[in-house]
Enzyme design. Structure first.
Site, PDB file in Angstrom:
ATOM      1  N   LEU A 194       0.850  -1.178   0.000  1.00 30.82           N
ATOM      2  CA  LEU A 194       0.000   0.000   0.000  1.00 30.82           C
ATOM      3  C   LEU A 194       0.889   1.231   0.000  1.00 30.82           C
ATOM      4  CD1 LEU A 194      -2.604  -1.119   2.720  1.00 30.82           C
ATOM      5  CD2 LEU A 194      -2.613  -1.577   0.252  1.00 30.82           C
ATOM      6  N   CYS A 195       0.704   2.089  -0.984  1.00 37.37           N
ATOM      7  CA  CYS A 195       1.466   3.339  -1.083  1.00 37.37           C
ATOM      8  C   CYS A 195       2.970   3.047  -1.101  1.00 37.37           C
ATOM      9  CB  CYS A 195       1.065   4.264   0.063  1.00 37.37           C
ATOM     10  SG  CYS A 195       1.632   5.977  -0.115  1.00 37.37           S
ATOM     11  N   THR A 196       3.718   3.636  -0.165  1.00 36.47           N
ATOM     12  CA  THR A 196       5.175   3.501  -0.171  1.00 36.47           C
ATOM     13  C   THR A 196       5.658   2.143   0.327  1.00 36.47           C
ATOM     14  OG1 THR A 196       5.178   4.649   1.956  1.00 36.47           O
ATOM     15  CG2 THR A 196       5.658   5.964  -0.005  1.00 36.47           C
TER      16      THR A 196
END
Length: 311
Positions: free
Chosen positions: A100-102
């Site tokens: 998720l994301c980074t």
């Protein structure tokens, strides 16, 4: 029961971890079978302003069916070697891995993005691509699905990817039930754009400030590079160099982007037909609008309107 392990180490962002726990840790009403969610890490972890104690160590990842790597608070901090090794071991044991994301930086460090399409928050996409050049980083999509390796862009896209996993595991009806509980759209395809407007410096001290403001007021009119150069009292070639220096685009690329952004505004805020929106944005016909809109945004204008229409 399908086990979902949330892999933690270091300092995490609370939204992505929280939304994963909310979706996978709370069965919808009437569900006969749901997920067994475990927070896994070597030690307590900071999540925003909070400290969270893990349920299990990182070695549990190799036993999980799905491993979720939430967003890292700082991608410039050294990654935990323990976390990277545990995620790789989980993959080699057959787990489905999603970031998720980074969190995608952890997958990159484990070599799981090599030769695969991936995404992350648009603000970190260049860094991800530079650090892991064997990955194909797409900064313009909500999430990517490579089968057993999935990545999501930032914030709301984490919701989309988690709902996508529920959809894969339990079907559309159950995924829609979860989405209704969260009061979010039931499904957004991963190929949709992150809907980040290209920075448009229409004011300020740069050489094109007056010209860009002038163009913004005339997007409904036919405009050529020659028209813009004449307005700026310069040659088309010199104007092209100025545009690349200020906007990173050619004059025509910038103009098309502004027409599509204006179309987005009209689709969100008005009941205008697609034909009227095409006329008001200088795109001419509904066919041209649909083609250019999907190329820039990633989805057709009607789909965009249904998802982003203001009440």
């Amino acid at each position: 029961m399908h086990t979902v392990a949330l892999a933690t180490a270091g300092h995490l962002l609370h939204f992505e971890l929280g939304i994963a726990y909310e979706i996978f840790g709370n069965p919808p009403l009437g569900a006969d079978e749901w997920y067994d969610v475990r927070l896994c890490g070597p030690r307590s972890v900071r999540v925003g302003p909070f400290t969270v104690e893990p349920d299990d160590g990182l070695d549990y990842l190799a036993q999980a069916d799905t491993v979720i790597v939430p967003a890292l608070a700082d991608v410039d901090e050294p990654l935990s070697p323990e976390l990277v090794a545990a995620v790789l071991a989980a993959y080699e044991s057959g787990a489905r891995i999603a970031s998720l994301c980074t969190g995608a930086f952890v997958l990159g460090a484990a070599g799981l993005l090599d030769g695969r399409r991936a995404t992350t928050h648009w603000g970190h996409a260049d860094a991800l691509a530079a650090r892991y050049p064997q990955a194909t980083v797409d900064p313009d999509v909500l999430y990517t699905d490579n089968g057993n390796i999935l990545t999501a862009a930032g914030k709301a896209a984490a919701v989309d990817l988690c709902l996508h996993l529920v959809h894969l595991d339990h079907g559309a009806t159950v995924a829609n039930t979860v989405a209704r509980r969260l009061v979010v759209p039931p499904h957004r395809a991963g190929g949709q754009a992150q809907f980040v407007s290209t920075p448009v410096p229409v004011s300020g001290d740069h050489t094109l400030a007056e010209l860009l403001a002038w163009v913004q007021e005339r997007l409904d009119q036919p405009l050529t590079v020659t028209d813009l150069a004449r307005r700026a009292n310069t040659s088309p070639r010199h104007l092209g160099r100025q545009f690349r220096a200020v906007t990173g685009q050619t004059p025509l690329q910038w103009l098309l982007t502004q027409r599509v952004r204006r179309a987005q505004q009209l689709l969100e805020a008005t009941n205008h037909s697609i034909e009227s929106v095409a006329t008001a944005t200088g795109l001419g016909t509904a066919t041209t609008l649909r083609r250019q809109f999907k190329r820039v945004v990633g989805i057709p204008p009607n789909t965009y309107r249904s998802s982003f229409r203001s009440p």
